[in-house]
Design a protein around this motif. Structure first.
Motif, PDB file in Angstrom:
ATOM      1  N   THR A  65      33.207  11.168  76.920  1.00  0.00           N
ATOM      2  CA  THR A  65      31.886  11.778  76.981  1.00  0.00           C
ATOM      3  C   THR A  65      31.947  13.220  76.493  1.00  0.00           C
ATOM      4  O   THR A  65      31.171  14.071  76.916  1.00  0.00           O
ATOM      5  N   THR A  66      32.897  13.504  75.615  1.00  0.00           N
ATOM      6  CA  THR A  66      33.031  14.843  75.057  1.00  0.00           C
ATOM      7  C   THR A  66      32.473  14.918  73.638  1.00  0.00           C
ATOM      8  O   THR A  66      32.580  15.947  72.984  1.00  0.00           O
ATOM      9  N   GLU A  67      31.886  13.827  73.154  1.00  0.00           N
ATOM     10  CA  GLU A  67      31.312  13.794  71.813  1.00  0.00           C
ATOM     11  C   GLU A  67      29.842  13.426  71.907  1.00  0.00           C
ATOM     12  O   GLU A  67      29.431  12.684  72.795  1.00  0.00           O
ATOM     13  N   ALA A  68      29.073  13.956  70.967  1.00  0.00           N
ATOM     14  CA  ALA A  68      27.636  13.710  70.990  1.00  0.00           C
ATOM     15  C   ALA A  68      27.108  13.561  69.574  1.00  0.00           C
ATOM     16  O   ALA A  68      27.726  14.013  68.611  1.00  0.00           O
ATOM     17  N   LEU A 106      28.576  24.744  72.871  1.00  0.00           N
ATOM     18  CA  LEU A 106      29.028  23.386  73.165  1.00  0.00           C
ATOM     19  C   LEU A 106      30.542  23.268  73.050  1.00  0.00           C
ATOM     20  O   LEU A 106      31.185  22.586  73.844  1.00  0.00           O
ATOM     21  N   MET A 110      32.489  19.959  74.163  1.00  0.00           N
ATOM     22  CA  MET A 110      31.595  18.974  73.562  1.00  0.00           C
ATOM     23  C   MET A 110      31.578  19.140  72.047  1.00  0.00           C
ATOM     24  O   MET A 110      31.407  20.248  71.531  1.00  0.00           O
TER      25      MET A 110
END
Length: 268
Positions: A137-140, A158, A163
């Protein structure tokens, strides 16, 4: 845009052509290949939020591009309740060279499978998912390449939190194909497909108000579970999707209201 066709199967048995076409639809197109390469290279450098051990095996770009094929195949085996498989079985099913498959899997799981036994399907599926970044959940993905989107892409806020934005989408055709801080901008219509294939779980919305709900819908359909919304509008999503609204005009409005209040007191 990077794509290496050497990662594609060179032979597909006729009786498995239909099965293979299903894997192909779930595997890479050139856009996903490019993003996966960017993701892996970023992780390989051991940047903040993605520490990489010295013992982590190095993977070639060709291996990286073949991993989604293996992942789709193993997921199908898992759904059928198959506990163990072998490299030779995978090579035969996917129309790949067995030596290539063994080398690819050794980069994921250094310990070899037992002779005549193979390796656990669930374990290998998990290892491939981790290598592809499917479980983090460290990429968006970012919807919006306008002023707010560019500020997020070029700023450090970020990055300091670990992130990383791996892909950007925008409804403006003029922005398609451009890059910002190394991140390519794709048409907004591709968000659902690419984000779904990348298994990204976090989405950031920075499009104008009128396009925000549409972007939110695409994110939800792709499987995204967490949305950071910078658009000045409340979004509708299923209850299992968490939305954090970050309207930058709200604190400014409160600040200006305080100034006016103080001025009115001084005039009184």
């Amino acid at each position: 845009m990077f794509v290496n066709i050497s990662c594609w199967p060179r032979r597909v048995p006729g009786r498995r052509l239909f099965i293979f076409s299903q894997f192909l639809r779930e595997a890479l197109d050139r856009n996903v290949a490019s993003i996966l390469q960017y993701r892996y290279q970023k992780n390989e450098r051991g940047e903040e939020g993605n520490p990489i051990s010295d013992q982590t095996p190095k993977m070639t770009v060709q291996t990286l591009n073949r991993l989604p094929y293996y992942y789709s195949y193993l997921k199908q085996l898992g759904k059928k309740g198959v506990p163990v498989t072998t490299a030779s079985a995978m090579a035969e099913a996917l129309g790949l060279n067995e030596v290539v498959v063994r080398k690819d899997l050794s980069a994921i799981r250094p310990a070899k499978g037992r002779p005549n036994t193979g390796f656990p399907v669930d374990e290998m599926t998990g290892r491939i998912a981790d290598s592809l970044g499917y479980n983090n959940t460290t990429e968006a993905v970012l919807a919006g390449a306008g002023p707010r989107g560019k500020a997020l892409l070029t700023g450090l806020e970020l990055e300091k939190l670990g992130m990383h934005i791996v892909a950007c989408f925008d409804p403006d055709p003029a922005l398609t194909g451009t890059t910002c801080n190394g991140v390519e901008v794709f048409p907004l219509g591709k968000l659902r497909d690419l984000a779904g294939r990348l298994h990204v779980q976090v989405g950031i919305i920075a499009v104008p108000e009128q396009a925000a709900q549409g972007a939110c819908n695409l994110m939800v359909e792709s499987g995204i579970r967490y949305i950071l919304n910078y658009a000045p509008v409340f979004l509708s999503a299923p209850p299992e999707v968490y939305i954090q609204n970050e309207n930058p005009t709200v604190p400014l409005t409160v600040f200006l209201q305080h100034i006016r209040s103080e001025e009115n007191k001084n005039r009184a």
